[in-house]
Write an enzyme that holds these catalytic residues in place. Sequence first.
Site, PDB file in Angstrom:
ATOM      1  CG  PHE A   6      -2.653   5.646  13.389  1.00 33.31           C
ATOM      2  CD1 PHE A   6      -1.998   5.230  14.280  1.00 33.31           C
ATOM      3  CD2 PHE A   6      -2.592   6.971  12.646  1.00 33.31           C
ATOM      4  CE1 PHE A   6      -1.058   6.354  14.601  1.00 33.31           C
ATOM      5  CE2 PHE A   6      -1.700   7.784  12.975  1.00 33.31           C
ATOM      6  CZ  PHE A   6      -0.796   7.474  14.129  1.00 33.31           C
ATOM      7  CE  LYS A  15       8.892 -12.417 -14.166  1.00 27.95           C
ATOM      8  NZ  LYS A  15       9.612 -11.974 -15.374  1.00 27.95           N
ATOM      9  CG  ASN A  35      -0.143  -0.327   2.591  1.00 29.93           C
ATOM     10  OD1 ASN A  35       0.562   0.805   3.017  1.00 29.93           O
ATOM     11  ND2 ASN A  35      -0.123  -1.298   3.322  1.00 29.93           N
TER      12      ASN A  35
HETATM   13  N1  CTP Z   1      -3.941  -3.101  12.032  1.00 31.56           N
HETATM   14  C1  CTP Z   1      -3.365  -4.476  12.622  1.00 31.56           C
HETATM   15  N2  CTP Z   1      -3.609  -5.384  11.835  1.00 31.56           N
HETATM   16  C2  CTP Z   1      -4.137  -5.596  10.656  1.00 31.56           C
HETATM   17  C3  CTP Z   1      -4.666  -4.577  10.193  1.00 31.56           C
HETATM   18  C4  CTP Z   1      -4.743  -3.075  10.613  1.00 31.56           C
HETATM   19  O1  CTP Z   1      -2.762  -4.181  13.635  1.00 31.56           O
HETATM   20  N3  CTP Z   1      -4.015  -7.051   9.835  1.00 31.56           N
HETATM   21  C5  CTP Z   1      -4.276  -1.891  12.783  1.00 31.56           C
HETATM   22  C6  CTP Z   1      -3.425  -0.863  12.102  1.00 31.56           C
HETATM   23  O2  CTP Z   1      -2.002  -0.553  12.401  1.00 31.56           O
HETATM   24  C7  CTP Z   1      -4.433   0.356  12.709  1.00 31.56           C
HETATM   25  C8  CTP Z   1      -5.517  -0.100  13.095  1.00 31.56           C
HETATM   26  O3  CTP Z   1      -5.298  -1.754  13.054  1.00 31.56           O
HETATM   27  O4  CTP Z   1      -3.574   0.870  13.731  1.00 31.56           O
HETATM   28  C9  CTP Z   1      -6.766   0.258  11.855  1.00 31.56           C
HETATM   29  O5  CTP Z   1      -6.482  -0.061  10.674  1.00 31.56           O
HETATM   30  P1  CTP Z   1      -7.137   0.164   9.393  1.00 31.56           P
HETATM   31  O6  CTP Z   1      -6.721  -0.378   8.095  1.00 31.56           O
HETATM   32  O7  CTP Z   1      -7.736   1.439   9.402  1.00 31.56           O
HETATM   33  O8  CTP Z   1      -8.329  -0.643   9.683  1.00 31.56           O
HETATM   34  P2  CTP Z   1      -8.833  -2.345   9.754  1.00 31.56           P
HETATM   35  O9  CTP Z   1      -8.993  -2.926  11.129  1.00 31.56           O
HETATM   36  O10 CTP Z   1      -8.029  -3.015   8.899  1.00 31.56           O
HETATM   37  O11 CTP Z   1     -10.417  -2.213   9.117  1.00 31.56           O
HETATM   38  P3  CTP Z   1     -10.886  -1.827   7.633  1.00 31.56           P
HETATM   39  O12 CTP Z   1      -9.650  -1.838   6.707  1.00 31.56           O
HETATM   40  O13 CTP Z   1     -11.942  -2.565   7.286  1.00 31.56           O
HETATM   41  O14 CTP Z   1     -11.187  -0.550   7.809  1.00 31.56           O
END
Ligand code: CTP
Length: 388
Positions: A316, A284, A206
């Site tokens: 976050f 690959k 990402n």
């Molecule tokens: N996070 C995590 N482990 C994951 C995904 C996310 O620890 N597999 C943590 C991120 O570091 C962040 C928080 O969860 O602090 C929220 O991440 P975000 O991407 O906003 O949300 P998700 O929980 O992944 O939910 P969604 O993608 O459905 O919004």
Amino acid sequence: MSNILVGVSGGIAIYKTVQLVSDLLKMGHDVEVIMTKNATEFITPLTFSSLTKHDTYVDTFDKHVHYSVEHISLAKKADLFIIVPATANVIAKVANGLADDMLTTTFLACDCEKIICPAMNTKMYENRITQANLSKCKEYGMHIVEPANGLLACGDIGKGKLADLETIKEAIRMYSHKDRPLDHMRVLVSAGGTKEAIDPVRYITNHSSGKMGYSIAKAARDMGADVTIVSASELDDPYGVSVIHVSSAKEMYDMIIKESQRADIIVMAAAVADYRPKKVALEKIKKNSDMSLELERTDDILKKLGEDKHYKLCGFAMESEDLVENAYKKFIEKNLDLIVANDIKEKGAGFKSDTNIVTLIDKNGIKKLELMSKDELGYRILERLVKE
Ligand code: CTP
């Protein structure tokens, strides 16, 4: 801002000290310079005086300086004394309490934080005497900014090149910070976007740069904490912070769970992948007409951390709609003490930008903060977390 004394000894890296002094002045610090006599063979005191608007001190018996008063008053008002560049000779003197000129006399009279930035030929640096002197300096509480590897002015290649100015400025930022509410605390921060392998060449990731996580880690360091970053970012390791490099969500999970045992505060600023390819091809993948990837869920690290807490936990929320509602849901579901909500559509909140605009949500309520640098926001998040 701080009163910084810059001690300058006679090495070719002295030309970088001129830039450093100029940068420190632009940052708002009050800077005064003391040079050794040898340093004046490379650059005149006038160079520094023109920048600092103060006299540049050289010799204890300088005609226009009342030595006995001056070195003590300089020492008294200094918040930080940094020697840059520090030659083997000046290191030997300060390690052993020698005081035979203005620089070393003032250094001995100072009881503020002291930083030494060695720069010299590799053989001189590696000499056991210099190493013993540096160890002695550390024992006395001085901080060393290690020299870098590279091509030296003498033509040799090796360790001894003055550390880069960004690293030196980070050390100054750390040791001139006045409030240290996180003293004796261990802070664990995750940063960057994880990479999920498809085959030996390709991966899914990402846009996260890791800047926000690094800013939080540096703020925690300045506030006195012992800081570890579990990083999936390409950024350089910050001064004064331990960095554990990982790549995938699984590696990040394992490392964060291990490190969480000894943490007092954990901030999950990483953009962890929610999905990874179910199978990673060993060779690959050759192109064909159509292609589809089967994905599986990764573990939610933050949720796992919220299950059994002996630390403060901050997460976050990256949202593109219904910011507060969605972030609040994550705050409750993941059992957090604080959530930092980002609206990715808001101006100034970009992944790679140096600024951010966020809303903080904790049990005391919701606080929308103004646009600010990620470095400034790092302090604000930690202050809120400590107060909470
Ligand atoms: N996070 C995590 N482990 C994951 C995904 C996310 O620890 N597999 C943590 C991120 O570091 C962040 C928080 O969860 O602090 C929220 O991440 P975000 O991407 O906003 O949300 P998700 O929980 O992944 O939910 P969604 O993608 O459905 O919004």
